[in-house]
Write an enzyme that holds these catalytic residues in place. Structure first.
Site, PDB file in Angstrom:
ATOM      1  N   ASP A  46       0.865  -1.172   0.000  1.00  0.00           N
ATOM      2  CA  ASP A  46       0.000   0.000   0.000  1.00  0.00           C
ATOM      3  C   ASP A  46       0.906   1.228   0.000  1.00  0.00           C
ATOM      4  OD1 ASP A  46      -2.141   1.706  -0.041  1.00  0.00           O
ATOM      5  OD2 ASP A  46      -3.210   0.793   1.626  1.00  0.00           O
TER       6      ASP A  46
HETATM    7  C1  BGC Z   1      -4.981   3.303   0.193  1.00  0.00           C
HETATM    8  C2  BGC Z   1      -5.176   2.317  -0.941  1.00  0.00           C
HETATM    9  C3  BGC Z   1      -5.040   3.019  -2.258  1.00  0.00           C
HETATM   10  C4  BGC Z   1      -3.659   3.663  -2.321  1.00  0.00           C
HETATM   11  C5  BGC Z   1      -3.351   4.348  -3.635  1.00  0.00           C
HETATM   12  C6  BGC Z   1      -3.713   4.127   0.020  1.00  0.00           C
HETATM   13  O1  BGC Z   1      -3.644   5.152   0.938  1.00  0.00           O
HETATM   14  O2  BGC Z   1      -4.957   2.614   1.415  1.00  0.00           O
HETATM   15  O3  BGC Z   1      -6.424   1.701  -0.805  1.00  0.00           O
HETATM   16  O4  BGC Z   1      -5.234   2.133  -3.316  1.00  0.00           O
HETATM   17  O5  BGC Z   1      -3.581   4.632  -1.286  1.00  0.00           O
HETATM   18  O6  BGC Z   1      -4.041   5.519  -3.787  1.00  0.00           O
END
Ligand code: BGC
Length: 751
Positions: free
Chosen positions: A283
């Site tokens: 993530d």
């Molecule tokens: C979130 C994800 C997301 C990623 C990219 C993160 O902060 O937890 O779900 O896909 O950002 O934007």
């Protein structure tokens, strides 16, 4: 479902089999594997690490191009301009030494331009077809600008509506989430990843994120292996089997181990047990955040732990590229581990057809907001609306109603009804309830609009008197309340789930007019609305319904569509009841019908006089609404389920026949649900578990005999020895319109 939806269904009908899940090699796969090996042989370590590096886009295209030219980037997120996407791909293909295309990624969560209801709302439809169509349309729109990878579906089970991200998932139930997750993967990836309108799915967040302590985002979880396997992992296993090209790790640490450094889930379960052959992305900065977790001392250790745990691509924190060369020299990471990760990434790039055609047609006609997309979004919104209460048949609004007061901060809030994660949604294209109602009723009904409050958190009560004045002139009041979109979603958790601002005061004042009050709640999560439900004659719950929420609600209010949504989560009465979910384990002292509430307790009552069972003295044991609950304008009668056998073996399939009759005056659709209870286990078992559901359209007065088929093997669970299997013994089974109704029949499983 109307004609348009049927046509879309036909177009999106899916033949995609789990080709990234380790199925038998076929010719095409062999060719891809050979090409991958040829590339790996030629790549330098830096170029390999470049493939494992995902960066976020920024305006300076020269800088971006330089990085790509040097082979330092494998994927870019948040670039949505087709001209720039093509320019960057050209650099990757023609100016970098290896000519490897980039994967362009974006969070396309419930629509790209045409926004569907938030996933929690889609779950309320209990209709995987509509979820698949939504994902297909999102893929068609997003791929038209060059995006070929989305970070969805989110299939985190959560039983805590304080958690803002509850909006992004399919609710509390493992089976419902599994079905919806698979539908979503199919929709995004289409019949083949190679199709230019397909985008790679990403099952996230792996794993346990929905159980964050206290519903506070990014927090710790303490999920035992058995609970992980019985409750949280099945939707991910189903997504892997459906061919989800990628997985994303979660931010939480489970029992002390951050997911991004958890080789048990990433290697033992995902790769070895499930045979997943796609790749895993971290993530956002979750690799370097292992330093903040206190799980790694520095960037080098964080990179080492993530790579060795099985995270193939790092999102934005850049530690892999910087730190891995020295980690290899120090024998802390093997080059073969890097090769494995790069193979997995390249495989998906080949499967997406990016090596053959990385470019998007910049001149293609715009397909955003196509009429068929809007029609599908409206249908999804209609099916996701839940009727919670309808006293004196207040709804649908009768033709005798000539003046309607439309009030509340959500009646005409085009941005707010879109919900969370709508990077590319545009409020200018949103159709609000106010506008849609006026359009639907034309001059036949006089609409008086007074919002009363400017927005959901508004504490300024000055407008309430005007709203009450409008209400006093009307035959019916329609009050649109709820939450602004910013109040749910990532990092947007709440400790108090009552209506924000002065919305409760507004509803109270409206109810005092004595006019029929219809409350429509538009929110990102279940809110604690017990008092407001009491004050209202009818209540519709619409999780942020997206672009077409207005027309969907207008049609439901005036009876052109009949509500069929069911709660995908238990609705608590008060926050203190959380976690409250239907499939909890059986306790030694289950709550029973003799609950004694605070006001009934005599002064100086004896310590054990209230009965000693599991409930709150101030909230009882029932939630406000159970899982699977939702009314209709009609009524349904269920006959007792008839089983094909009462003694079955593990390889048998149980057939459950039941009669269902539409006993009211409207043609409508009911969601019939099948629940099972394993009465005695080697470990305590849930009081009920959803095993099947179906949407049943029935004409007024129509009666049908329907059947569910349930393989006994699906009663398996992870037992006391942490083995997966069905245990012999007695089971209860219900077929009903929600998780609390119906009477049970029983059957036995024998060895
Ligand atoms: C979130 C994800 C997301 C990623 C990219 C993160 O902060 O937890 O779900 O896909 O950002 O934007």
């Amino acid at each position: 479902m109307n004609k348009v939806i049927n046509i879309i269904l036909l177009i999106v009908s899916v033949a995609f089999v789990g080709c990234v899940q380790g199925d038998k090699p076929n010719k095409e796969n062999e060719v891809i594997e050979k090409k991958i090996e040829a590339l790996i042989r030629k790549m330098t370590l830096e170029e390999k690490l470049g493939q494992m590096n995902q960066i976020t886009s920024y305006p300076n295209i020269e800088d971006l191009s330089n990085l790509i030219k040097k082979g330092e980037v494998g994927s870019i997120l948040n670039e949505i301009d087709p001209v720039r996407i093509n320019a960057l791909q050209r650099v990757a293909m023609e100016e970098s030494r290896m000519g490897i295309p980039l994967m362009m990624a974006r969070d396309v969560i419930h629509g790209f331009k045409t926004i569907f209801p938030i996933p929690l709302g889609q779950a309320a439809s209990f209709n995987p077809d509509i979820v698949e169509i939504g994902a297909r349309i999102a893929a068609i729109e997003a791929s038209s600008v060059g995006i070929r990878w989305t970070f969805a579906p989110m299939i985190d089970i959560s039983r805590d509506p304080r958690w803002g991200r509850i909006a992004e998932g399919f609710g509390e139930d493992t089976y419902l989430t599994s079905v919806m997750g698979v539908a979503s993967v199919k929709g995004y990836q289409g019949d083949s990843l190679n199709n230019p309108s397909s985008i790679a799915a990403c099952a996230k967040h792996f794993v346990g994120y929905g159980a964050v302590e206290g519903g506070r985002d990014y927090n710790s979880t303490y999920i035992s292996e058995r609970q992980l396997r019985n409750v949280f992992l099945p939707p991910f296993e189903a997504a892997a089997k459906a061919g989800s090209a990628t997985f994303m790790t979660s931010f939480n640490d489970n029992d002390g181990v951050p997911s991004t450094g958890n080789s048990f889930v990433l290697k033992d379960v995902l790769r070895k047990e499930w045979g997943f052959k796609g790749f895993v992305v971290s993530d956002w900065a979750s690799v370097s955040e292992m330093i903040s977790h206190g799980f790694a001392a520095d960037a080098a250790e964080a990179a080492m732990k993530a790579i060795n745990a099985g995270v193939d691509m790092e999102m934005v924190s850049g530690t892999y590229f910087k730190e891995t060369p020295q980690l290899i020299q120090q024998y802390k990471v093997k080059e073969s581990t890097i090769d494995e990760a790069v193979r997995d990434i390249l495989r998906i790039k080949f499967m997406l057809g990016l090596f053959d055609n990385p470019y998007v047609d910049e001149k293609a006609p715009c397909i955003f907001y196509e009429p068929s997309h809007l029609a599908a979004a409206k249908q999804a919104a209609i099916e996701s609306v839940i009727l919670l209460k309808n006293e004196k048949q207040t709804l649908p609004i009768k033709s005798s109603v000539k003046t309607v007061a439309v009030v509340g901060p959500m009646a005409d809030a085009p941005y707010e009804q879109l919900g969370t994660w709508i990077f590319d949604g545009e409020k200018e294209h949103t159709q609000t309830p106010l506008v849609a109602i006026k359009e639907l009723v034309g001059s036949s009904v006089h609409i008086i609009y007074e919002s009363g409050l400017a927005y959901s958190r508004d504490n300024n009560t000055q407008g309430i008197a005007k709203a009450v004045a409008a209400a006093s002139k009307a035959d019916v009041i329609l009050a649109f309340v709820g939450e602004e979109s910013i109040l749910s979603g990532e990092a947007h958790c709440l400790a108090d789930l009552n209506l924000q601002g002065k919305q409760s005061e507004l509803l109270e004042a409206l109810s005092k007019t004595g006019k029929p009050l219809v409350t429509v709640v538009m929110a990102g999560r279940p809110l604690t609305i017990e008092k407001e439900v009491e004050q209202s004659d009818a209540v519709l719950y619409s999780f942020h319904p997206g672009t077409m929420g207005g027309p969907a609600l207008a049609e439901i209010l005036w009876g052109e569509a009949v509500p069929s949504g069911k709660t995908p989560m238990t609705f608590p009465k008060v926050v203190g009841q959380i976690p409250v979910y239907y499939s909890h384990n059986t306790t030694g002292r289950p709550a029973n019908r003799t609950e004694v509430l605070l006001h009934n307790i005599p002064v100086e009552a004896g310590q054990t006089s209230l009965g000693c069972t599991s409930f709150y003295l101030d909230a009882g044991f029932d939630p406000l609404y159970p899982f699977g609950y939702g009314l209709s304008y009609t009524t349904f009668h269920y006959g007792a389920p008839v089983l094909s056998a009462t003694e079955l073996k593990e390889k048998d399939v149980l057939t459950v026949e039941f009669e269902i009759e539409n006993t009211g005056n409207y043609d409508a659709t009911e969601v019939a649900q099948l629940y099972v209870q394993d009465k005695v286990g080697s470990v305590t078992r849930p009081v009920k578990e959803l095993k099947r559901f179906m949407r049943v359209p029935l004409k007024a007065g129509e009666k049908r005999t329907l059947r569910f088929e349930l393989p006994i093997s699906e009663l398996a669970f992870w037992n006391v020895d942490m083995k997966y299997g069905v245990e012999p013994g007695e089971f209860n089974l219900w077929v009903a319109g929600d998780s609390q109704s119906g009477s049970s029949v029983s059957f036995k499983v024998v060895l």
